[in-house]
Enzyme design. Structure first.
Site, PDB file in Angstrom:
ATOM      1  N   GLU A  44       0.847  -1.198   0.000  1.00 23.11           N
ATOM      2  CA  GLU A  44       0.000   0.000   0.000  1.00 23.11           C
ATOM      3  C   GLU A  44       0.886   1.253   0.000  1.00 23.11           C
ATOM      4  OE1 GLU A  44      -3.172   1.198  -0.252  1.00 23.11           O
ATOM      5  OE2 GLU A  44      -2.380   3.161   0.336  1.00 23.11           O
ATOM      6  N   ARG A 212     -18.740  16.362  -1.288  1.00 21.70           N
ATOM      7  CA  ARG A 212     -19.099  15.238  -0.405  1.00 21.70           C
ATOM      8  C   ARG A 212     -19.029  15.713   1.040  1.00 21.70           C
ATOM      9  NH1 ARG A 212     -15.392  10.296  -2.564  1.00 21.70           N
ATOM     10  NH2 ARG A 212     -17.041   8.927  -1.797  1.00 21.70           N
TER      11      ARG A 212
HETATM   12  C1  FAD Z   1     -18.552  10.131  -4.800  1.00 21.51           C
HETATM   13  C2  FAD Z   1     -18.419   8.633  -4.891  1.00 21.51           C
HETATM   14  C3  FAD Z   1     -19.407   7.830  -4.338  1.00 21.51           C
HETATM   15  C4  FAD Z   1     -19.341   6.427  -4.483  1.00 21.51           C
HETATM   16  N1  FAD Z   1     -20.347   5.673  -3.934  1.00 21.51           N
HETATM   17  C5  FAD Z   1     -20.308   4.332  -4.095  1.00 21.51           C
HETATM   18  C6  FAD Z   1     -21.344   3.516  -3.525  1.00 21.51           C
HETATM   19  O1  FAD Z   1     -22.266   4.015  -2.882  1.00 21.51           O
HETATM   20  N2  FAD Z   1     -21.264   2.161  -3.715  1.00 21.51           N
HETATM   21  C7  FAD Z   1     -20.231   1.579  -4.409  1.00 21.51           C
HETATM   22  O2  FAD Z   1     -20.222   0.341  -4.556  1.00 21.51           O
HETATM   23  N3  FAD Z   1     -19.244   2.328  -4.940  1.00 21.51           N
HETATM   24  C8  FAD Z   1     -19.249   3.686  -4.798  1.00 21.51           C
HETATM   25  N4  FAD Z   1     -18.249   4.444  -5.329  1.00 21.51           N
HETATM   26  C9  FAD Z   1     -17.138   3.762  -6.028  1.00 21.51           C
HETATM   27  C10 FAD Z   1     -16.133   3.237  -5.010  1.00 21.51           C
HETATM   28  O3  FAD Z   1     -15.664   4.317  -4.219  1.00 21.51           O
HETATM   29  C11 FAD Z   1     -14.945   2.584  -5.710  1.00 21.51           C
HETATM   30  O4  FAD Z   1     -15.424   1.684  -6.673  1.00 21.51           O
HETATM   31  C12 FAD Z   1     -14.078   1.814  -4.696  1.00 21.51           C
HETATM   32  O5  FAD Z   1     -13.644   2.639  -3.649  1.00 21.51           O
HETATM   33  C13 FAD Z   1     -12.871   1.233  -5.439  1.00 21.51           C
HETATM   34  O6  FAD Z   1     -12.046   0.553  -4.521  1.00 21.51           O
HETATM   35  P1  FAD Z   1     -10.572   0.155  -4.938  1.00 21.51           P
HETATM   36  O7  FAD Z   1     -10.014  -0.538  -3.749  1.00 21.51           O
HETATM   37  O8  FAD Z   1     -10.590  -0.520  -6.261  1.00 21.51           O
HETATM   38  O9  FAD Z   1      -9.805   1.535  -5.181  1.00 21.51           O
HETATM   39  P2  FAD Z   1      -9.394   2.658  -4.125  1.00 21.51           P
HETATM   40  O10 FAD Z   1     -10.422   2.803  -3.065  1.00 21.51           O
HETATM   41  O11 FAD Z   1      -9.051   3.858  -4.926  1.00 21.51           O
HETATM   42  O12 FAD Z   1      -8.081   2.087  -3.433  1.00 21.51           O
HETATM   43  C14 FAD Z   1      -6.851   2.060  -4.102  1.00 21.51           C
HETATM   44  C15 FAD Z   1      -5.741   1.878  -3.079  1.00 21.51           C
HETATM   45  O13 FAD Z   1      -4.512   1.727  -3.786  1.00 21.51           O
HETATM   46  C16 FAD Z   1      -3.536   2.578  -3.226  1.00 21.51           C
HETATM   47  N5  FAD Z   1      -2.613   2.915  -4.325  1.00 21.51           N
HETATM   48  C17 FAD Z   1      -2.826   3.735  -5.375  1.00 21.51           C
HETATM   49  N6  FAD Z   1      -1.764   3.765  -6.190  1.00 21.51           N
HETATM   50  C18 FAD Z   1      -0.849   2.935  -5.645  1.00 21.51           C
HETATM   51  C19 FAD Z   1       0.466   2.535  -6.034  1.00 21.51           C
HETATM   52  N7  FAD Z   1       1.041   3.014  -7.147  1.00 21.51           N
HETATM   53  N8  FAD Z   1       1.153   1.671  -5.229  1.00 21.51           N
HETATM   54  C20 FAD Z   1       0.578   1.165  -4.102  1.00 21.51           C
HETATM   55  N9  FAD Z   1      -0.663   1.516  -3.692  1.00 21.51           N
HETATM   56  C21 FAD Z   1      -1.378   2.386  -4.456  1.00 21.51           C
HETATM   57  C22 FAD Z   1      -4.312   3.770  -2.689  1.00 21.51           C
HETATM   58  O14 FAD Z   1      -3.597   4.455  -1.678  1.00 21.51           O
HETATM   59  C23 FAD Z   1      -5.567   3.082  -2.152  1.00 21.51           C
HETATM   60  O15 FAD Z   1      -5.407   2.621  -0.839  1.00 21.51           O
HETATM   61  C24 FAD Z   1     -18.275   5.831  -5.183  1.00 21.51           C
HETATM   62  C25 FAD Z   1     -17.249   6.641  -5.723  1.00 21.51           C
HETATM   63  C26 FAD Z   1     -17.318   8.026  -5.581  1.00 21.51           C
HETATM   64  C27 FAD Z   1     -16.218   8.870  -6.168  1.00 21.51           C
END
Ligand code: FAD
Length: 437
Positions: A44, A212
């Site tokens: 992370e 937000r």
């Molecule tokens: C306003 C808003 C409202 C939303 N509401 C909903 C909802 O109600 N329901 C729903 O299902 N979805 C919702 N979503 C979508 C949801 O937020 C995302 O789909 C979800 O958070 C994606 O999770 P993730 O773990 O793939 O990515 P992220 O949450 O972006 O996590 C990525 C992680 O990778 C780390 N990272 C990034 N780059 C690197 C790197 N190069 N090396 C190592 N680590 C790295 C980051 O620090 C982070 O911890 C919403 C999105 C928004 C913007």
């Protein structure tokens, strides 16, 4: 089950990113695969797990996926989730109400109901930071030995001759692993490398941004009344809309206030989150109805988020050594509240496929099978979610002229997401995996 390679060392998998997708994948791999076959390690970028203090909703599809991944994960969700108050005697539960947030050009007034959508399962949502904390607490020794922090991935070297990859971090360290799985969100470095040369490698500004913020529920109830404050509501308008729903067991109202940026361009030097600006927000919603004004007036510290998504990736994996999942693979706009839920489904399918892997030769088949079933469904959400944003902001020609048409559209919009038969979906992936042997 695949043929076991005698005395093969366990496959080393580097999971990049510890958001909802990465942490769920780590939990699932620790639960569904054996350490003699797979050793996962999560890297992370930040010094600790962190999520923002906002709400996130999960549909019944994602909750069923959580149950299959781990009963502890589902229990953690249920413990922290806020289930929307039931809508009385209705057989189906209220998912959301849709109302006008401002006067419409065709005689509709601010506050008028457009529709209510119901679901078989009560709508629920959770505080993101609480949920992530609860999930990380499920990792053995809170992740000790399986998680490294302050490791920002910058490069991946493909060591073709050895069948490995070297993952390189910003602090100058590197690790050699058998495969890397990008869970690094919408600005994914893994995606950039995996899709190098393709336009879809980079995220695209959707043309919308959002404020937000949160409101203590008793203040929201005093200003809006019980129903509007406590149930999920969309407030529609021209080139903007508001979404509210309860979190923290009904103690807090989560608010997202969306606007279209009419020139379609997001500048701000690559910064996608800007500090809250109450004056700008009130200017953005000038002339909207009294409920919207009351909500905006009560919002605490409303940061501004630029909303990006991904053009469809042609593929979610490269050979046996790179794969991507969650927002890294298919970031969508949030208009159907289903992006994170799709990530949970991704994890369920990929972790079960990886449980079948017995040696390097199986990895590509597992990634191919994952790609075959997950890509069409997740990319449909990206398209459908963009379209929903256009609908709620009355950007479809003559949309408010025919309220029955709006109702039919809203009724259809969520069922394909909620109603997925997860077991059949997984079976389809397992069939592709076995057929490829
Ligand atoms: C306003 C808003 C409202 C939303 N509401 C909903 C909802 O109600 N329901 C729903 O299902 N979805 C919702 N979503 C979508 C949801 O937020 C995302 O789909 C979800 O958070 C994606 O999770 P993730 O773990 O793939 O990515 P992220 O949450 O972006 O996590 C990525 C992680 O990778 C780390 N990272 C990034 N780059 C690197 C790197 N190069 N090396 C190592 N680590 C790295 C980051 O620090 C982070 O911890 C919403 C999105 C928004 C913007």
């Amino acid at each position: 089950m695949t043929q076991e390679t005698p005395d093969a060392p366990p496959l080393r998998l580097a999971l990049i990113g510890g958001g909802i997708a990465g942490v769920t994948l780590l939990l699932a791999l620790l639960k569904h695969t054996s350490r003699t076959h797979i050793t996962p390690h999560l890297y992370e970028a930040t010094p600790q797990f962190s999520e923002i203090g906002a709400g996130i909703a999960f549909g019944s599809n994602s909750i069923r996926a959580m149950e299959r991944i781990s009963s502890e994960m589902a229990a953690a969700y249920n413990k922290h989730a806020t289930f929307q108050p039931d809508s009385g005697a209705l057989e189906k539960k209220l998912w959301s109400s849709y109302r006008m947030g401002m006067d419409g050009k065709n005689g509709l007034k601010a506050g008028d109901y457009l529709h209510e959508v119901h679901a078989a399962v009560a709508r629920s949502s959770v505080h993101r930071a609480r949920f992530l904390e609860a999930m990380t607490a499920l990792l053995p020794d809170e992740g000790e030995g399986y998680v490294s922090f302050s490791k920002r991935l910058v490069g991946i070297l493909d060591n073709e001759a050895e069948g490995t990859v070297t993952v390189q971090f910003a602090d100058g360290t590197e690790e050699v692993v058998d495969a890397v799985i990008g869970c690094d969100g919408v600005r994914s470095r893994v995606r950039q490398i995996l899709l190098e040369g393709e336009e879809a490698a980079e995220p695209v500004f959707s043309g919308k941004y959002a404020y937000r913020g949160l409101i203590p529920m008793e203040e929201a109830v005093a200003a809006l009344g019980e129903d509007t404050a406590r149930n999920n509501h969309f407030h529609w308008g021209y080139d903007g809309h508001l979404l509210t729903f309860p979190i923290e067991h009904g103690r807090t109202m989560n608010v997202v206030a969306f606007r279209t940026k009419m020139d379609g361009v997001w500048e701000h030097g690559g910064r996608w989150v800007l500090p809250g600006d109450q004056e700008k927000m009130l200017r953005d919603f000038k002339g909207w109805g009294k409920d919207v004004q009351a909500i905006l007036g009560l919002m605490r510290k409303a940061d501004i988020w630029a909303l990006y998504d991904h053009a469809p990736a042609s593929i979610y994996y490269r050979g046996s050594r790179m794969c991507m999942l969650g927002d890294a693979a298919h970031a969508s706009t949030p208009h159907q509240g289903a992006g994170a839920g799709m990530a949970v489904e991704d994890v369920w399918v990929l972790s079960r496929l990886l449980a079948e892997v017995r040696g390097k030769a199986d990895l590509e088949r597992a990634f191919r099978a994952y790609d075959a079933v997950r890509r069409p469904r997740t990319q449909r959400l990206v398209r459908s979610s963009r379209d929903a944003g256009i609908l709620y902001e009355c950007q479809k020609e003559g949309v408010l002229d025919d309220v029955e048409k709006i109702r039919a559209d809203l009724d259809d919009r969520m069922w394909w997401i909620w109603d997925l038969d997860l077991d059949a979906h997984l079976q389809e992936a397992l069939d592709v995996f076995r057929d490829g042997a």
